[in-house]
Design an enzyme around this catalytic site. Structure first.
Site, PDB file in Angstrom:
ATOM      1  N   ASN A 171      -6.385  -2.728   2.634  1.00 26.67           N
ATOM      2  CA  ASN A 171      -6.333  -4.179   2.783  1.00 26.67           C
ATOM      3  C   ASN A 171      -7.748  -4.726   2.870  1.00 26.67           C
ATOM      4  O   ASN A 171      -8.614  -4.126   3.512  1.00 26.67           O
ATOM      5  CB  ASN A 171      -5.583  -4.574   4.058  1.00 26.67           C
ATOM      6  CG  ASN A 171      -4.096  -4.330   3.957  1.00 26.67           C
ATOM      7  OD1 ASN A 171      -3.538  -4.260   2.883  1.00 26.67           O
ATOM      8  ND2 ASN A 171      -3.457  -4.188   5.104  1.00 26.67           N
ATOM      9  N   ARG A 182       0.832  -1.215   0.000  1.00 29.01           N
ATOM     10  CA  ARG A 182       0.000   0.000   0.000  1.00 29.01           C
ATOM     11  C   ARG A 182       0.856   1.250   0.000  1.00 29.01           C
ATOM     12  O   ARG A 182       0.578   2.204  -0.722  1.00 29.01           O
ATOM     13  CB  ARG A 182      -0.970   0.001   1.174  1.00 29.01           C
ATOM     14  CG  ARG A 182      -2.106  -0.989   0.999  1.00 29.01           C
ATOM     15  CD  ARG A 182      -3.055  -0.996   2.185  1.00 29.01           C
ATOM     16  NE  ARG A 182      -2.331  -1.358   3.392  1.00 29.01           N
ATOM     17  CZ  ARG A 182      -2.411  -0.722   4.555  1.00 29.01           C
ATOM     18  NH1 ARG A 182      -3.192   0.319   4.701  1.00 29.01           N
ATOM     19  NH2 ARG A 182      -1.733  -1.134   5.598  1.00 29.01           N
TER      20      ARG A 182
END
Length: 75
Positions: free
Chosen positions: A36, A18
């Site tokens: 997520n 990320r």
């Protein structure tokens, strides 16, 4: 502009995926969200210019990779 929705499967949680996605988006001036998912995958949604759409549709580099295109929403 087009909206891209990516779902990336594989070893993508706990490996700075990320953070790397955000860094690359900032470099390319792309806005969107990344998070997520409960199933261990990572999902990204971004509004991109047409030239980026071509670049982002390239070969997957992960265990699994899905991309869905739709009209941008600007949110």
């Amino acid at each position: 502009m087009a909206r891209a929705r990516f779902v990336v499967h594989g070893a993508v949680q706990g490996v700075n995926f990320r953070t790397t996605a955000v860094r690359e988006a900032l470099r390319l001036a792309i806005t969107g969200r990344v998070w997520n998912r409960d199933d261990g995958s990572v999902e990204l949604i971004a509004d991109v210019r047409e030239v980026e759409r071509t670049e982002l549709g390239g070969k997957p580099r992960y265990e699994g990779f899905n991309i869905t295109w739709s009209a941008p929403r600007g949110d």
